[in-house]
Design a protein around this motif. Structure first.
Motif, PDB file in Angstrom:
ATOM      1  N   MET A   1       0.443  -1.341   0.160  1.00  0.00           N
ATOM      2  CA  MET A   1       0.011   0.059   0.147  1.00  0.00           C
ATOM      3  C   MET A   1       0.858   1.286  -0.029  1.00  0.00           C
ATOM      4  N   PRO A   2       0.230   1.696  -0.955  1.00  0.00           N
ATOM      5  CA  PRO A   2       1.349   3.339  -1.092  1.00  0.00           C
ATOM      6  C   PRO A   2       1.254   4.141   0.580  1.00  0.00           C
ATOM      7  N   SER A   3       2.400   5.112   0.547  1.00  0.00           N
ATOM      8  CA  SER A   3       2.380   5.929   1.548  1.00  0.00           C
ATOM      9  C   SER A   3       1.013   7.372   1.736  1.00  0.00           C
ATOM     10  N   LYS A   4       1.217   8.125   2.311  1.00  0.00           N
ATOM     11  CA  LYS A   4      -0.304   8.796   1.424  1.00  0.00           C
ATOM     12  C   LYS A   4       1.100  10.124   1.606  1.00  0.00           C
ATOM     13  N   GLN A   5       2.748  10.159   1.988  1.00  0.00           N
ATOM     14  CA  GLN A   5       3.083  10.804   1.039  1.00  0.00           C
ATOM     15  C   GLN A   5       3.292  10.970  -0.093  1.00  0.00           C
ATOM     16  N   GLN A   6       4.000   9.362  -0.626  1.00  0.00           N
ATOM     17  CA  GLN A   6       3.699   9.181  -1.606  1.00  0.00           C
ATOM     18  C   GLN A   6       2.737   9.911  -2.533  1.00  0.00           C
ATOM     19  N   VAL A   7       2.027   9.749  -2.302  1.00  0.00           N
ATOM     20  CA  VAL A   7       0.468  10.280  -3.209  1.00  0.00           C
ATOM     21  C   VAL A   7       0.822  11.899  -3.282  1.00  0.00           C
ATOM     22  N   LEU A   8       1.172  12.016  -2.312  1.00  0.00           N
ATOM     23  CA  LEU A   8       1.012  13.796  -1.590  1.00  0.00           C
ATOM     24  C   LEU A   8       1.789  13.907  -3.069  1.00  0.00           C
ATOM     25  N   ARG A   9       3.236  12.949  -3.042  1.00  0.00           N
ATOM     26  CA  ARG A   9       4.209  13.597  -3.700  1.00  0.00           C
ATOM     27  C   ARG A   9       4.133  13.378  -5.300  1.00  0.00           C
ATOM     28  N   LEU A  10       3.263  12.628  -5.615  1.00  0.00           N
ATOM     29  CA  LEU A  10       2.892  12.756  -6.699  1.00  0.00           C
ATOM     30  C   LEU A  10       1.512  13.592  -7.082  1.00  0.00           C
ATOM     31  N   VAL A  11       1.080  14.321  -6.279  1.00  0.00           N
ATOM     32  CA  VAL A  11      -0.115  15.272  -6.475  1.00  0.00           C
ATOM     33  C   VAL A  11       0.829  16.739  -6.774  1.00  0.00           C
ATOM     34  N   ASP A  12       1.709  16.306  -5.804  1.00  0.00           N
ATOM     35  CA  ASP A  12       2.550  17.781  -6.007  1.00  0.00           C
ATOM     36  C   ASP A  12       3.378  17.973  -7.620  1.00  0.00           C
TER      37      ASP A  12
END
Length: 103
Positions: free
Chosen positions: A1-12
């Motif tokens: 499962m990806p982490s919150k930080q991984q997903v938010l980094r991609l959003v950024d």
């Protein structure tokens, strides 16, 4: 499962949730949930404070879990069937002295 930080980094980095989901191998709605802690299906009431969370979409997050319906307004197969039926009707009702029909 990806982490919150991984997903938010991609959003950024400017990626949308459908693309993030593909990159991480999870559904887009799940990527949204990981990033925001809010389900994308719109089932929860979101407060003003929650709307300020990183990664939140301003609206239409439900599209991430419920794909759009497809309601085509054009089907070549149906149009061809109608043209064939029209030609058959014309042939059946045409009198021998009417001559050829035109489109």
């Amino acid at each position: 499962m990806p982490s919150k930080q991984q997903v938010l980094r991609l959003v950024d980095l400017g990626h949308g949730y459908p693309e993030i989901g593909r990159l991480l191998g999870i559904p887009a709605g799940q990527a949204y949930l990981v990033a925001t802690g809010i389900p994308a299906d719109g089932g929860d009431t979101v407060t003003g404070r929650q709307r300020e969370r990183p990664g939140m979409l301003p609206s239409h997050s439900q599209r991430l879990v419920n794909p759009r319906e497809v309601n085509p307004s054009h089907s070549e197969r149906v149009h061809e069937w109608v043209r064939t039926r029209a030609r058959q009707e014309r042939s059946a009702t045409q009198r021998p002295d009417d001559g050829p029909t035109h489109r």
